[in-house]
Design a protein around this motif. Structure first.
Motif, PDB file in Angstrom:
ATOM      1  N   ARG A  43       9.392  11.828  23.296  1.00  0.00           N
ATOM      2  CA  ARG A  43      10.411  10.797  23.558  1.00  0.00           C
ATOM      3  C   ARG A  43      11.398  11.268  24.622  1.00  0.00           C
ATOM      4  O   ARG A  43      12.076  10.467  25.258  1.00  0.00           O
ATOM      5  CB  ARG A  43      11.192  10.496  22.278  1.00  0.00           C
ATOM      6  CG  ARG A  43      10.411   9.803  21.199  1.00  0.00           C
ATOM      7  CD  ARG A  43      11.357   9.348  20.089  1.00  0.00           C
ATOM      8  NE  ARG A  43      12.188  10.430  19.605  1.00  0.00           N
ATOM      9  CZ  ARG A  43      11.829  11.249  18.631  1.00  0.00           C
ATOM     10  NH1 ARG A  43      10.657  11.126  18.043  1.00  0.00           N
ATOM     11  NH2 ARG A  43      12.650  12.220  18.224  1.00  0.00           N
ATOM     12  N   SER A  65      11.575  10.481  29.659  1.00  0.00           N
ATOM     13  CA  SER A  65      11.948   9.109  29.995  1.00  0.00           C
ATOM     14  C   SER A  65      11.099   8.592  31.150  1.00  0.00           C
ATOM     15  O   SER A  65      10.284   9.321  31.720  1.00  0.00           O
ATOM     16  CB  SER A  65      13.439   9.065  30.379  1.00  0.00           C
ATOM     17  OG  SER A  65      13.616   9.610  31.672  1.00  0.00           O
ATOM     18  N   ASP A  66      11.349   7.315  31.511  1.00  0.00           N
ATOM     19  CA  ASP A  66      10.580   6.686  32.590  1.00  0.00           C
ATOM     20  C   ASP A  66      10.797   7.385  33.928  1.00  0.00           C
ATOM     21  O   ASP A  66      10.003   7.213  34.860  1.00  0.00           O
ATOM     22  CB  ASP A  66      10.972   5.214  32.722  1.00  0.00           C
ATOM     23  CG  ASP A  66      10.512   4.406  31.524  1.00  0.00           C
ATOM     24  OD1 ASP A  66      11.023   3.296  31.327  1.00  0.00           O
ATOM     25  OD2 ASP A  66       9.647   4.912  30.777  1.00  0.00           O
ATOM     26  N   ARG A  67      11.858   8.164  34.037  1.00  0.00           N
ATOM     27  CA  ARG A  67      12.129   8.853  35.303  1.00  0.00           C
ATOM     28  C   ARG A  67      11.254  10.103  35.472  1.00  0.00           C
ATOM     29  O   ARG A  67      11.201  10.676  36.548  1.00  0.00           O
ATOM     30  CB  ARG A  67      13.606   9.253  35.362  1.00  0.00           C
ATOM     31  CG  ARG A  67      14.573   8.071  35.373  1.00  0.00           C
ATOM     32  CD  ARG A  67      16.001   8.544  35.555  1.00  0.00           C
ATOM     33  NE  ARG A  67      16.456   9.394  34.441  1.00  0.00           N
ATOM     34  CZ  ARG A  67      16.604  10.712  34.529  1.00  0.00           C
ATOM     35  NH1 ARG A  67      16.341  11.349  35.655  1.00  0.00           N
ATOM     36  NH2 ARG A  67      17.023  11.401  33.485  1.00  0.00           N
ATOM     37  N   ASP A 125      19.828  16.315  33.421  1.00  0.00           N
ATOM     38  CA  ASP A 125      18.485  16.873  33.637  1.00  0.00           C
ATOM     39  C   ASP A 125      18.552  18.363  33.936  1.00  0.00           C
ATOM     40  O   ASP A 125      17.516  19.038  33.961  1.00  0.00           O
ATOM     41  CB  ASP A 125      17.795  16.170  34.809  1.00  0.00           C
ATOM     42  CG  ASP A 125      17.547  14.696  34.544  1.00  0.00           C
ATOM     43  OD1 ASP A 125      17.517  13.912  35.517  1.00  0.00           O
ATOM     44  OD2 ASP A 125      17.388  14.323  33.356  1.00  0.00           O
TER      45      ASP A 125
END
Lengths: 112, 112
Positions: B59, B62-64, B86
């Motif tokens: 999880r 992420s989409d990044r 990050d």
């Protein structure tokens, strides 16, 4: 990870002393791995334990797995400054050891 | 056996920029893993490849984040539109099937 608790968080010992680090899981373990990490570097594999009651040794480091308690201990005999670093336990919870869940580590300092 | 290698070792970037990291596993290892480690914590699993197939994603990914392992050899981890959160050490590991994972030296990312 709350699933895997390591104690103590930090340990300072005099050279030549023995010490023990513990790792306790809240879930059933499939395998337990011990690693050592120097600050800012990668993890160095120490030992892997998979069976209850299993005990492995490498030089002055011994690790045991207590299946009933879902706990592992790492014991260092006659510590040396070269043993200093961060000790991490990693747990495999699936039947196939893919992702590992790590404890937050024990920072070991050995005073000469 | 040259071990797992990672490049670059350090990366400093500005928020919003994209970054890409590379991992070269031990040659005969068919499994490759990415983990993220923040200061004072153990590594956290991000994703796992068996050969070229990405089989598990956390999880945390992420989409990044995107990871690839073309031809089942080296792997890349890309972070798009980096955020200060990050900032971490990104660790790569490889293993044979159901065997211990060997870690690389890591890539330390700092997002300004």
């Amino acid at each position: 990870s709350q699933e895997l608790e390591q104690s103590p968080q930090s340990l300072i010992v005099q050279e030549g002393k023995n010490l023990t680090i513990n790792c306790t899981s809240s879930k059933t373990l499939y395998g337990l791995y011990w690693y050592k990490q120097k600050y800012g570097e990668g993890l160095i594999f120490l030992m892997m334990l998979q069976k209850g009651g299993e005990e492995k040794s490498h030089e002055k480091i011994t690790a045991k797995l207590d299946e009933k308690k879902q706990q592992s201990s790492l014991h260092i005999t006659a510590s040396q400054p070269s043993h200093a670093g961060i000790y991490l336990c990693g747990a495999a919870y699936s039947g196939s050891a893919r992702q590992l869940t790590f404890g937050s580590g024990t920072q070991l300092t050995v005073l000469p | 056996d040259t071990g797992v290698s990672q490049n670059p070792r350090h990366k400093i970037t500005k928020r919003g920029q994209n970054v890409t990291f590379r991992c070269d596993p031990i040659s005969e290892h068919n499994r490759l893993y990415w983990y993220r480690q923040t200061l004072g914590q153990g590594p956290e699993f991000l994703t796992y490849f068996q050969n070229e197939a990405q089989l598990e994603k956390s999880r945390l990914l992420s989409d990044r984040f995107s990871a690839e392992r073309p031809k089942g050899s080296f792997s890349t981890l890309e972070i798009q539109r980096t955020e200060q959160g990050d900032s971490a050490m990104y660790l790569c590991a490889s293993s044979r099937r159901d065997s211990e994972q060997f870690f690389g030296p890591g890539t330390r990312l700092t997002v300004l």
